[in-house]
Design a protein around this motif. Structure first.
Motif, short mmCIF file in Angstrom:
data_model
loop_
_atom_site.label_atom_id
_atom_site.label_comp_id
_atom_site.label_asym_id
_atom_site.label_seq_id
_atom_site.Cartn_x
_atom_site.Cartn_y
_atom_site.Cartn_z
N LEU A 1 0.84 -1.17 0.03
CA LEU A 1 0.01 -0.14 -0.07
C LEU A 1 0.85 1.44 0.03
CD1 LEU A 1 -2.73 -0.86 2.73
CD2 LEU A 1 -3.07 -0.84 0.22
N VAL A 2 0.39 2.18 -0.77
CA VAL A 2 1.25 3.55 -1.01
C VAL A 2 0.68 4.49 0.05
CG1 VAL A 2 1.78 5.44 -2.59
CG2 VAL A 2 1.74 3.24 -3.60
N VAL A 3 1.62 5.02 0.84
CA VAL A 3 1.44 5.88 1.75
C VAL A 3 1.47 7.14 1.43
CG1 VAL A 3 2.08 6.86 4.05
CG2 VAL A 3 2.63 4.29 3.64
N PRO A 4 0.30 7.92 1.34
CA PRO A 4 0.34 9.52 0.64
C PRO A 4 1.16 10.20 1.68
CG PRO A 4 -1.92 8.57 1.19
CD PRO A 4 -0.84 7.51 1.85
N ASP A 5 1.30 11.40 1.05
CA ASP A 5 2.22 12.39 1.75
C ASP A 5 1.38 12.95 2.69
OD1 ASP A 5 4.10 12.31 -0.04
OD2 ASP A 5 3.41 13.87 -1.58
N GLY A 6 1.83 13.52 3.85
CA GLY A 6 0.91 13.92 4.98
C GLY A 6 0.73 13.23 6.26
N VAL A 7 1.17 11.99 5.89
CA VAL A 7 1.16 10.69 6.73
C VAL A 7 2.70 10.65 7.24
CG1 VAL A 7 0.42 8.61 7.70
CG2 VAL A 7 -0.96 9.93 6.05
N SER A 8 3.10 10.43 8.51
CA SER A 8 4.40 10.19 8.85
C SER A 8 4.71 8.88 8.69
CB SER A 8 4.67 10.66 10.48
OG SER A 8 3.98 10.00 11.32
N ALA A 9 6.03 8.44 8.73
CA ALA A 9 6.28 7.17 8.83
C ALA A 9 6.21 6.31 10.01
CB ALA A 9 8.03 7.06 8.57
N GLU A 10 6.02 7.12 10.99
CA GLU A 10 5.64 6.53 12.42
C GLU A 10 4.38 6.17 12.41
OE1 GLU A 10 7.17 8.66 15.79
OE2 GLU A 10 8.99 9.30 14.75
N GLU A 11 3.28 7.03 11.95
CA GLU A 11 1.80 6.94 11.94
C GLU A 11 1.51 5.55 11.06
OE1 GLU A 11 -0.41 10.98 12.50
OE2 GLU A 11 0.81 10.79 10.79
N ALA A 12 2.31 5.56 9.85
CA ALA A 12 2.02 4.49 8.89
C ALA A 12 2.45 3.28 9.35
CB ALA A 12 2.91 4.87 7.52
N ALA A 13 3.44 3.28 10.44
CA ALA A 13 3.67 1.88 11.15
C ALA A 13 2.40 1.22 12.02
CB ALA A 13 4.77 1.90 12.10
N LEU A 14 1.54 2.09 12.03
CA LEU A 14 0.36 1.70 12.69
C LEU A 14 -0.67 1.14 11.95
CD1 LEU A 14 0.00 1.89 16.06
CD2 LEU A 14 1.69 3.12 15.08
N VAL A 15 -0.64 1.12 10.78
CA VAL A 15 -1.70 0.57 9.67
C VAL A 15 -1.95 -0.82 9.91
CG1 VAL A 15 -1.95 0.00 7.44
CG2 VAL A 15 -1.10 2.33 7.90
N GLU A 16 -0.74 -1.64 10.20
CA GLU A 16 -1.14 -3.08 10.25
C GLU A 16 -1.73 -3.57 11.63
OE1 GLU A 16 -0.60 -7.34 11.20
OE2 GLU A 16 -0.07 -5.44 12.65
N PRO A 17 -1.59 -2.75 12.63
CA PRO A 17 -2.39 -2.96 14.05
C PRO A 17 -3.82 -2.40 13.84
CG PRO A 17 -0.59 -1.76 14.66
CD PRO A 17 -0.33 -2.12 13.06
N ALA A 18 -3.82 -1.55 13.14
CA ALA A 18 -5.21 -0.62 12.74
C ALA A 18 -6.03 -1.81 11.92
CB ALA A 18 -5.17 0.73 12.24
N SER A 19 -5.38 -2.40 11.10
CA SER A 19 -6.10 -3.54 9.99
C SER A 19 -6.59 -4.58 10.92
CB SER A 19 -4.99 -3.81 9.06
OG SER A 19 -4.37 -3.01 8.39
N VAL A 20 -6.10 -4.86 11.79
CA VAL A 20 -6.38 -6.04 12.94
C VAL A 20 -7.82 -5.67 13.45
CG1 VAL A 20 -6.17 -7.24 15.02
CG2 VAL A 20 -4.25 -6.97 13.49
N ALA A 21 -7.89 -4.22 13.77
CA ALA A 21 -9.11 -3.57 14.38
C ALA A 21 -10.30 -3.50 13.42
CB ALA A 21 -8.98 -2.30 15.03
N VAL A 22 -10.02 -3.19 12.31
CA VAL A 22 -10.92 -3.23 10.97
C VAL A 22 -11.57 -4.35 10.73
CG1 VAL A 22 -11.06 -2.70 8.73
CG2 VAL A 22 -9.72 -1.11 10.11
N ARG A 23 -10.63 -5.44 10.75
CA ARG A 23 -11.29 -6.76 10.55
C ARG A 23 -12.08 -7.36 11.45
NH1 ARG A 23 -10.51 -10.75 6.84
NH2 ARG A 23 -10.67 -12.84 7.22
#
Length: 343
Positions: free
Chosen positions: A140-162
């Motif tokens: 997944l491409v991370v858009p501008d405006g989102v920090s790398a640190e925040e993007a590292a939380l995408v995977e655990p947030a995916s767990v919540a979404v599922r």
């Protein structure tokens, strides 16, 4: 390159290893940040759980030692040979779930249920390293405006979404979350973003309840929840504590859904009469899909509907991974998400 590799229970070493060699449909990510997950802790404390030790993985032919880490963000260092996926320099969140592509579950886009499932960071080398291989088309491409640190939380947030998707739409529903750690906080925030009418987080730690309240949730201790007459349309168990799943089932209304997320080493008992006579639904949730769950999670973070920066409690260098794992295993109640700087 450096990699934090699991050799045996209680034996994780940061060591020099060769850089990964990608398949034609894979790219190489130069890892920026990688989160330490409860799964990494479980392998360190109780493993091997999924790491192949006695014999290689049946399809991927991998064997310990394995580089841990699956909550990854980084930039493409080498693009895929077959032309799929993003170009060099693009910040991406790599998918870590790999199905066989041939079984009934993979053919139904349920790769997480594949009998020969492989997961980067568990059955083969993951992101607690300088470089990591990943299937190009599922990054997944991370858009501008989102920090790398925040993007590292995408995977655990995916767990919540599922987990919430297992219960269907939560718009207008009441949601109870048993466990106020990183995953529990994310479940609560995703539920709010998806339109839940009332979200309650149950945890014995006052700071975690305060954090949940700051994002619009009701915060209750387990004792307060036990004595409450309120029931939820959806209850998500995100703790792993032996008492968490029975409590989540009890808090679920008649005909409602309990979603089990936490992993516990021992079986737990639930009230079967309560479950059966009130026709409650009890389901498990584990793997996530890159184009469904992860894409939704990234979008929610990008649009600011699910804030994640305040969940990062510690940042450590790659050389201190073992200290980070022990920190996650400690009684320090201030520990939420530990991010490892792999750059």
């Amino acid at each position: 390159m450096k990699a934090a590799r699991w050799h045996a229970r209680g034996d994780v070493r940061v060591e020099e290893v060769p850089e990964p060699t990608p398949a034609p449909d894979e790219l190489i990510v130069r890892v920026e940040w990688c989160g330490i997950c409860g799964t990494d802790l479980e392998e360190y404390r109780e493993g091997p759980i999924t790491i192949p030790v006695a014999r290689p993985h049946p399809r991927r032919n991998t064997l310990a030692p394995i580089a841990l880490g699956h909550e990854v963000v980084g930039r493409v260092a080498v693009a895929a040979e077959d032309g799929s996926g993003p170009p060099v320099g693009t910040r991406v969140v790599p998918d870590v779930v790999i199905g066989c592509g041939e079984c009934r579950w993979c053919l139904r886009h349920q790769e997480g249920l594949c009998p020969e499932l492989a997961v980067r960071g568990q059955t083969e080398d993951g992101g607690l390293a300088t470089f990591m291989a990943a299937r190009a088309r599922t990054c997944l491409v991370v858009p501008d405006g989102v920090s790398a640190e925040e993007a590292a939380l995408v995977e655990p947030a995916s767990v919540a979404v599922r987990a919430l998707a297992k219960a269907g739409s939560v718009a207008g529903a009441s949601v109870a979350v048993v466990g106020g750690g990183t995953i529990g906080q994310l479940v609560a925030r995703v539920a709010t973003a998806l339109g839940a009418a009332r979200v309650t987080v149950i945890d014995p730690v006052a700071d975690r309840l305060d954090l949940a309240r700051r994002h619009g949730a009701i915060g209750l201790t387990p004792a307060e929840a036990e004595s409450s007459q309120d029931e939820a349309d959806v209850a998500v168990e995100a703790s792993g504590s032996p008492t968490a799943l029975p409590l989540a089932v009890r808090l679920t209304r008649r005909g409602g859904t309990t979603v089990a997320l936490g992993i516990a080493p021992e079986p737990v008992m639930v009230d079967r009469i309560d479950l059966v006579l009130k026709e409650k639904h009890l389901v498990g949730s584990a793997a996530h899909l890159w184009d469904d769950d992860s894409a939704v999670a990234l979008d929610l973070i990008v649009r600011g509907r699910v804030p994640v920066a305040d969940l990062i409690s510690h940042r450590i260098p790659l050389d201190d991974v073992v200290g980070g794992i022990r920190l996650l295993d400690s009684a320090d109640l201030g520990v939420l998400k530990v991010l490892v700087d792999c750059a």
